[in-house]
Structures are given as C-alpha cells and as structure tokens.
Design a protein around this motif. Sequence first.
Motif, short mmCIF file in Angstrom:
data_model
loop_
_atom_site.label_atom_id
_atom_site.label_comp_id
_atom_site.label_asym_id
_atom_site.label_seq_id
_atom_site.Cartn_x
_atom_site.Cartn_y
_atom_site.Cartn_z
N CYS A 190 -12.87 -11.75 3.56
CA CYS A 190 -13.82 -10.81 4.16
C CYS A 190 -13.91 -9.53 3.32
CB CYS A 190 -13.40 -10.47 5.58
SG CYS A 190 -14.72 -9.74 6.59
N GLY A 191 -13.03 -9.40 2.31
CA GLY A 191 -13.10 -8.24 1.43
C GLY A 191 -12.22 -7.08 1.81
N HIS A 192 -11.32 -7.27 2.75
CA HIS A 192 -10.46 -6.17 3.14
C HIS A 192 -9.55 -5.73 2.00
CE1 HIS A 192 -10.88 -7.19 7.73
NE2 HIS A 192 -12.02 -6.91 7.14
N ASP A 193 -9.21 -6.67 1.09
CA ASP A 193 -8.45 -6.29 -0.10
C ASP A 193 -9.23 -5.29 -0.95
OD1 ASP A 193 -10.30 -8.35 -0.56
OD2 ASP A 193 -9.13 -9.22 -2.19
N GLY A 194 -10.53 -5.50 -1.06
CA GLY A 194 -11.36 -4.56 -1.80
C GLY A 194 -11.55 -3.23 -1.11
N HIS A 195 -11.66 -3.27 0.21
CA HIS A 195 -11.78 -2.02 0.96
C HIS A 195 -10.52 -1.18 0.80
CE1 HIS A 195 -14.65 -4.37 3.86
NE2 HIS A 195 -15.15 -4.23 2.65
N MET A 196 -9.34 -1.85 0.81
CA MET A 196 -8.09 -1.12 0.58
C MET A 196 -8.07 -0.51 -0.82
SD MET A 196 -5.06 -3.38 2.41
CE MET A 196 -5.71 -5.03 2.15
N ALA A 197 -8.55 -1.25 -1.81
CA ALA A 197 -8.56 -0.72 -3.17
C ALA A 197 -9.48 0.49 -3.29
CB ALA A 197 -9.00 -1.82 -4.14
N ILE A 198 -10.58 0.50 -2.54
CA ILE A 198 -11.49 1.66 -2.56
C ILE A 198 -10.78 2.89 -2.02
CG2 ILE A 198 -13.55 2.61 -1.44
CD1 ILE A 198 -14.83 -0.17 -1.78
N LEU A 199 -10.07 2.76 -0.90
CA LEU A 199 -9.35 3.92 -0.37
C LEU A 199 -8.20 4.32 -1.28
CD1 LEU A 199 -11.13 3.87 2.11
CD2 LEU A 199 -9.07 4.14 3.51
N ALA A 200 -7.58 3.35 -1.96
CA ALA A 200 -6.55 3.69 -2.93
C ALA A 200 -7.15 4.49 -4.08
CB ALA A 200 -5.89 2.41 -3.46
N ALA A 201 -8.39 4.17 -4.47
CA ALA A 201 -9.08 4.94 -5.51
C ALA A 201 -9.35 6.36 -5.05
CB ALA A 201 -10.39 4.24 -5.89
N VAL A 202 -9.75 6.52 -3.80
CA VAL A 202 -9.93 7.87 -3.24
C VAL A 202 -8.62 8.64 -3.29
CG1 VAL A 202 -10.51 9.17 -1.16
CG2 VAL A 202 -11.87 7.16 -1.80
N ALA A 203 -7.53 7.97 -2.92
CA ALA A 203 -6.21 8.62 -2.94
C ALA A 203 -5.85 9.07 -4.34
CB ALA A 203 -5.15 7.66 -2.39
N MET A 204 -6.15 8.26 -5.35
CA MET A 204 -5.88 8.65 -6.74
C MET A 204 -6.57 9.96 -7.10
SD MET A 204 -6.03 5.26 -9.13
CE MET A 204 -4.50 4.48 -9.67
N THR A 205 -7.81 10.09 -6.71
CA THR A 205 -8.57 11.30 -7.02
C THR A 205 -8.05 12.50 -6.23
OG1 THR A 205 -10.52 9.96 -7.52
CG2 THR A 205 -10.88 12.30 -7.13
N LEU A 206 -7.75 12.29 -4.95
CA LEU A 206 -7.22 13.38 -4.14
C LEU A 206 -5.85 13.84 -4.62
CD1 LEU A 206 -8.24 12.20 -0.55
CD2 LEU A 206 -9.33 13.97 -1.94
N ALA A 207 -5.09 12.92 -5.22
CA ALA A 207 -3.79 13.31 -5.76
C ALA A 207 -3.94 14.30 -6.91
CB ALA A 207 -3.03 12.07 -6.23
N ILE A 255 0.84 -1.21 0.00
CA ILE A 255 0.00 0.00 0.00
C ILE A 255 0.87 1.25 0.00
CG2 ILE A 255 -1.68 1.31 1.34
CD1 ILE A 255 -2.90 -1.06 -0.09
N ARG A 256 1.93 1.25 0.79
CA ARG A 256 2.83 2.41 0.83
C ARG A 256 3.42 2.68 -0.56
NH1 ARG A 256 6.16 5.58 4.15
NH2 ARG A 256 5.30 4.69 6.08
N ALA A 257 3.86 1.63 -1.24
CA ALA A 257 4.45 1.80 -2.57
C ALA A 257 3.43 2.42 -3.54
CB ALA A 257 4.94 0.46 -3.10
N PHE A 258 2.19 1.99 -3.45
CA PHE A 258 1.14 2.53 -4.31
C PHE A 258 0.87 3.99 -3.98
CE2 PHE A 258 -3.16 3.40 -5.70
CZ PHE A 258 -3.26 2.72 -6.90
N LEU A 259 0.77 4.30 -2.69
CA LEU A 259 0.43 5.66 -2.27
C LEU A 259 1.57 6.64 -2.52
CD1 LEU A 259 -1.35 4.91 1.13
CD2 LEU A 259 -2.45 5.60 -1.01
N THR A 260 2.79 6.17 -2.42
CA THR A 260 3.94 7.07 -2.60
C THR A 260 3.91 7.75 -3.95
OG1 THR A 260 5.30 5.78 -1.06
CG2 THR A 260 6.46 7.18 -2.64
N THR A 261 3.45 7.04 -4.97
CA THR A 261 3.39 7.63 -6.31
C THR A 261 2.34 8.73 -6.40
OG1 THR A 261 1.74 6.02 -7.13
CG2 THR A 261 4.06 5.40 -7.28
N LEU A 262 1.46 8.81 -5.42
CA LEU A 262 0.38 9.80 -5.44
C LEU A 262 0.72 11.04 -4.63
CD1 LEU A 262 -2.59 7.29 -4.99
CD2 LEU A 262 -1.63 8.18 -7.12
N THR A 263 1.91 11.07 -4.06
CA THR A 263 2.44 12.23 -3.31
C THR A 263 1.45 12.83 -2.32
OG1 THR A 263 1.83 13.78 -5.08
CG2 THR A 263 4.04 12.81 -5.18
N PRO A 264 0.97 12.05 -1.35
CA PRO A 264 0.19 12.66 -0.28
C PRO A 264 1.05 13.63 0.50
CG PRO A 264 0.80 10.43 0.32
CD PRO A 264 1.23 10.61 -1.11
#
Length: 382
Positions: A99-116, A35-44
């Motif tokens: 339980c779908g936590h992988d999908g929940h993480m992907a949803i927040l990653a999608a939010v991060a993409m838009t906020l970037a 997750i960190r590697a994915f988010l780092t490219t979005l420069t939070p």
Amino acid sequence: MPLSSANLSALVALRHDLHQHPEVSGQEEQTAQRIRAFLTTLTPNRLVGQLGGHGLAAVFEGSAPGPTILLRCELDALPIQEKSDVAHRSTISGKGHLCGHDGHMAILAAVAMTLAERRPAKGRTVLLFQPAEEDGSGAAKVLSDEAFALLAPDLALSLHNCPGLPIGRAALKSGPVNCASRGLKIEFTGKTAHASQPETGLSPMPAVSALMPILSGCSKGTQADPDFRLVTITHAQLGEPAFGIAPGDGQVWATLRTLTDDQMEALCQEAEAAARKQAEISNLEVSFSYHDVFHHCENAPEATAVLARAMDACGVNWDSTGLPWRPSEDFGRFRRLCPSAMLFLGAGVSCPALHNPDYDFPDELIPLGAEIFLNALRELLG
C-alpha cells in the motif's frame, strides 16, 4: 532545501529495508525500532514511543512559541503475499508493503533530515509514525493515548500515494475525500443434521444464499453522490468442509461503504434488517459484529489551502481528479481534534493498484512528498 544525493540514497535504502521486513497492523515493533534508529541520529527534541501500540513520534521544536503541526504516516503492511522480482521484495511470507506505507515513512524521514539541519523558527513539528492503519484501529488508539495529549496538534496533514495518477501530479479537494467503511460479520445459527436426513436439521444455506444478492442490492450511486453506498460481499461460509454433515451454521461477511459517517448508520440498519428477515424465514438465530471501522476523511478548507499552496510552491500540478476516493483511511479521526487534510500523490499511470501483490512504492516520490510537506511547514512555522 533539496535533499543531497547521499541523503536520498539513505532514504531509499531505508525504504527498501522497511519493504523487506513488513509487519501487519498491531505487530509493527521491529518497524518502529528501525524508524527510531534512523531518527535518533537526527537528534529530534523528543522521541515518544509506544503511542497507541507501536506508534512513534519525533518532535522538532522551534525557538519561539507557535502552533503544533502534525505530519502523519503509517507503520503497517498488509497480510498479502508479495509477488515481485524486485531485489528488495518482502522476506516475510504472506506479508507485504503493498500500500506504500514504507514510502510514506521514508517521506517523513526525509522531512526529519531537513528539520535536523534547520529547526522551525517557531512552534513545533510532530512527525507521527502511526500503527495499525490498515485495520482502522491505529488512529483511535493513538488519539486515546495519554502521551499523545502532550503532542496535540493545531493542524494535521498527511498524504497517500495514488496509482493511476501520473508521477508529478496530485489530487486534492476540501470536503470528503475518503469513504467511511466497516466490516459486518453476520452469523446464522441453526442445527446440524446427517447429510442423509437434512430435513431433521436447520440449515442456514437458504438464508446465506438469499442474503448475499440482497446485500449487494443495497449499493447505489458513485462516491461523488452524497447518498453513495456500496456493499461488497467478501466471504461466506457454510458449516464444516465435510460431505456427511448438513450445515447448522453459516456466515456472511460484507464491507459496508458510504461517503460520510452520517450515511453509515442507515446502511447498517438496513443490512441487519435484511439478515433478520432471512433468519426468521429459516427459523435461525442471527448475530452481528463489526470490524475494521473507518470514519470518513474530510479535508478542512484551511488545511487544504495549506497543502495547495505547498504544491504550487514546488510546481506540482494538481486538481480534484478521482476524489472522493472509495478506499477508506483512518486519518479521518484526526479531524475531530483539529483541521486536517490529506493529499493524493500520483504514483504513475502504469503503477499496479494498491493492495495488488506486485505493487511497489516509487522511490522518486520520496523527495517530492518531502518537499510538499516542508513547504507547508515553512509557511506555518517559518
């Protein structure tokens, strides 16, 4: 702003990668690194790691003062063997994102993409990837972490996928939405004996066999009732697996469940009293320990209204069907910090149930979940 096809493909690939590499509660180091590697490219504006263990938070700040809005998902998977023929099935024996936590993480990653691409106009958004939800310990550890004090939200939102509800529908209500629960381990101690002379020992067999139906009999009502309680026997054990020994110890494991935290204490006392009585009858010692402690989740009216308007804005049909839910969720601890609310997003009528070995999160929920959260953020932060 709808997700581009390229972004959606990247998010699905992320979800499938997470699904293939599940890690259970407290062991989510590699998941957090992915997750960190994915988010780092979005420069939070900030990435805060090691929250309550392996937790990770991405902070996106607006240019003007305003409230802090927290969106929360979960990092951990389950200690269950996945039984699936999907190409992205788990590669780790005995562990699965069921339980779908992988999908929940992907949803927040999608939010991060838009906020970037477009920061909030004011305030800040905190995207929390929380550890150890499945055993009930993660939220408490995050909230007690000194680093989290600097991220303290004014409002917290979350979602969980819900098999049985059609995709495109959701469940939401204010008030209790997830039950309180905890695991009770009861240990009886007597005295072993040779199997040819059981009368010379003190066997816990009568106590164990008598106690299980007594505990189950403590259940009453449905989760919609204020005094709902459910006791589920999950494990029992007598001595060692040997034919020559009459057992001298035994265990009963039970999950206690109530609609609210207030009801839980009374149920615990009743269960312990029943076990003490059986121990006394059989002249045994008895001890108790509690595990996987979950507080009930209660949606605050103001936070619930935010989610309701966010779903209305993107045409999601919702009502309170199926709520409150019997399953527990440690998101309930956040309500002690700020108004909070969780919604339940339909995963499909024919979707296997949560924690089933053939469950797999529907990828089509990724853009929908992200759109709901982004609508909420636009209302609150511009």
